[in-house]
Write a protein that holds these residues in place. Structure first.
Motif, PDB file in Angstrom:
ATOM      1  N   GLU A  20       0.827  -1.211   0.000  1.00  5.16           N
ATOM      2  CA  GLU A  20       0.000   0.000   0.000  1.00  5.16           C
ATOM      3  C   GLU A  20       0.860   1.258   0.000  1.00  5.16           C
ATOM      4  O   GLU A  20       0.588   2.203  -0.746  1.00  5.16           O
ATOM      5  N   LEU A  21       1.891   1.270   0.829  1.00  7.59           N
ATOM      6  CA  LEU A  21       2.753   2.451   0.895  1.00  7.59           C
ATOM      7  C   LEU A  21       3.527   2.626  -0.402  1.00  7.59           C
ATOM      8  O   LEU A  21       3.649   3.743  -0.917  1.00  7.59           O
ATOM      9  N   ALA A  22       4.017   1.525  -0.960  1.00  2.88           N
ATOM     10  CA  ALA A  22       4.736   1.595  -2.237  1.00  2.88           C
ATOM     11  C   ALA A  22       3.833   2.166  -3.325  1.00  2.88           C
ATOM     12  O   ALA A  22       4.261   3.015  -4.119  1.00  2.88           O
ATOM     13  N   GLU A  23       2.581   1.734  -3.342  1.00  7.83           N
ATOM     14  CA  GLU A  23       1.639   2.227  -4.344  1.00  7.83           C
ATOM     15  C   GLU A  23       1.406   3.730  -4.185  1.00  7.83           C
ATOM     16  O   GLU A  23       1.397   4.470  -5.164  1.00  7.83           O
ATOM     17  N   LYS A  24       1.269   4.194  -2.945  1.00  4.98           N
ATOM     18  CA  LYS A  24       1.068   5.623  -2.698  1.00  4.98           C
ATOM     19  C   LYS A  24       2.294   6.441  -3.090  1.00  4.98           C
ATOM     20  O   LYS A  24       2.177   7.623  -3.409  1.00  4.98           O
ATOM     21  N   LEU A  25       3.462   5.804  -3.059  1.00  6.47           N
ATOM     22  CA  LEU A  25       4.698   6.481  -3.457  1.00  6.47           C
ATOM     23  C   LEU A  25       5.009   6.311  -4.939  1.00  6.47           C
ATOM     24  O   LEU A  25       6.015   6.804  -5.422  1.00  6.47           O
ATOM     25  N   ALA A  26       4.150   5.565  -5.637  1.00  4.10           N
ATOM     26  CA  ALA A  26       4.338   5.277  -7.071  1.00  4.10           C
ATOM     27  C   ALA A  26       5.676   4.590  -7.322  1.00  4.10           C
ATOM     28  O   ALA A  26       6.452   4.993  -8.191  1.00  4.10           O
ATOM     29  N   MET A  27       5.943   3.564  -6.519  1.00  3.65           N
ATOM     30  CA  MET A  27       7.165   2.797  -6.701  1.00  3.65           C
ATOM     31  C   MET A  27       6.862   1.319  -6.501  1.00  3.65           C
ATOM     32  O   MET A  27       5.794   0.963  -6.004  1.00  3.65           O
ATOM     33  N   SER A  28       7.796   0.476  -6.857  1.00  7.11           N
ATOM     34  CA  SER A  28       7.602  -0.960  -6.691  1.00  7.11           C
ATOM     35  C   SER A  28       7.696  -1.346  -5.225  1.00  7.11           C
ATOM     36  O   SER A  28       8.340  -0.657  -4.425  1.00  7.11           O
ATOM     37  N   THR A  29       7.074  -2.456  -4.896  1.00  7.46           N
ATOM     38  CA  THR A  29       7.150  -2.955  -3.526  1.00  7.46           C
ATOM     39  C   THR A  29       8.579  -3.318  -3.170  1.00  7.46           C
ATOM     40  O   THR A  29       9.039  -3.054  -2.054  1.00  7.46           O
ATOM     41  N   SER A  30       9.309  -3.909  -4.114  1.00  3.58           N
ATOM     42  CA  SER A  30      10.698  -4.280  -3.828  1.00  3.58           C
ATOM     43  C   SER A  30      11.557  -3.038  -3.606  1.00  3.58           C
ATOM     44  O   SER A  30      12.445  -3.028  -2.750  1.00  3.58           O
ATOM     45  N   GLY A  31      11.292  -1.971  -4.353  1.00  3.14           N
ATOM     46  CA  GLY A  31      12.018  -0.718  -4.155  1.00  3.14           C
ATOM     47  C   GLY A  31      11.714  -0.118  -2.797  1.00  3.14           C
ATOM     48  O   GLY A  31      12.606   0.356  -2.093  1.00  3.14           O
ATOM     49  N   TYR A  32      10.439  -0.164  -2.406  1.00  2.00           N
ATOM     50  CA  TYR A  32      10.067   0.358  -1.096  1.00  2.00           C
ATOM     51  C   TYR A  32      10.677  -0.497   0.020  1.00  2.00           C
ATOM     52  O   TYR A  32      11.144   0.031   1.031  1.00  2.00           O
TER      53      TYR A  32
END
Length: 87
Positions: A20-32
């Motif tokens: 969810e946080l990765a999506e809000k940051l417009a980045m991949s889950t692995s990147g987050y």
């Protein structure tokens, strides 16, 4: 507690998943995930976006110890690191 540890702790406290946080940051889950593991250096803009999502002040995410301090001057906050850098 380091910045990445504070981010993870607050995210878990607020019951937000990494996805969810990765999506809000417009980045991949692995990147987050790398952020939470301390493997990625955060720029101030991304740190501010994370703070906004977690509903905290950006300075709440920064580590506090004897070698760094937060100063304010005319309403502007400065984060002073021991080696003399200001963020």
């Amino acid at each position: 507690m380091q910045t990445h540890e504070k981010i993870r702790s607050l995210r878990e406290f607020k019951k937000i998943t990494q996805e969810e946080l990765a999506e809000k940051l417009a980045m991949s889950t692995s990147g987050y995930s790398k952020i939470e593991r301390g493997e990625t250096r955060l720029d101030i803009e991304r740190l501010q976006r994370i703070a906004n999502i977690l509903e905290v002040n950006v300075f709440d995410l920064m580590p506090q110890n004897d070698s760094n301090t937060i100063y304010t001057l005319n309403g502007i906050y400065f984060y002073y690191i021991f080696n003399g850098e200001f963020l």
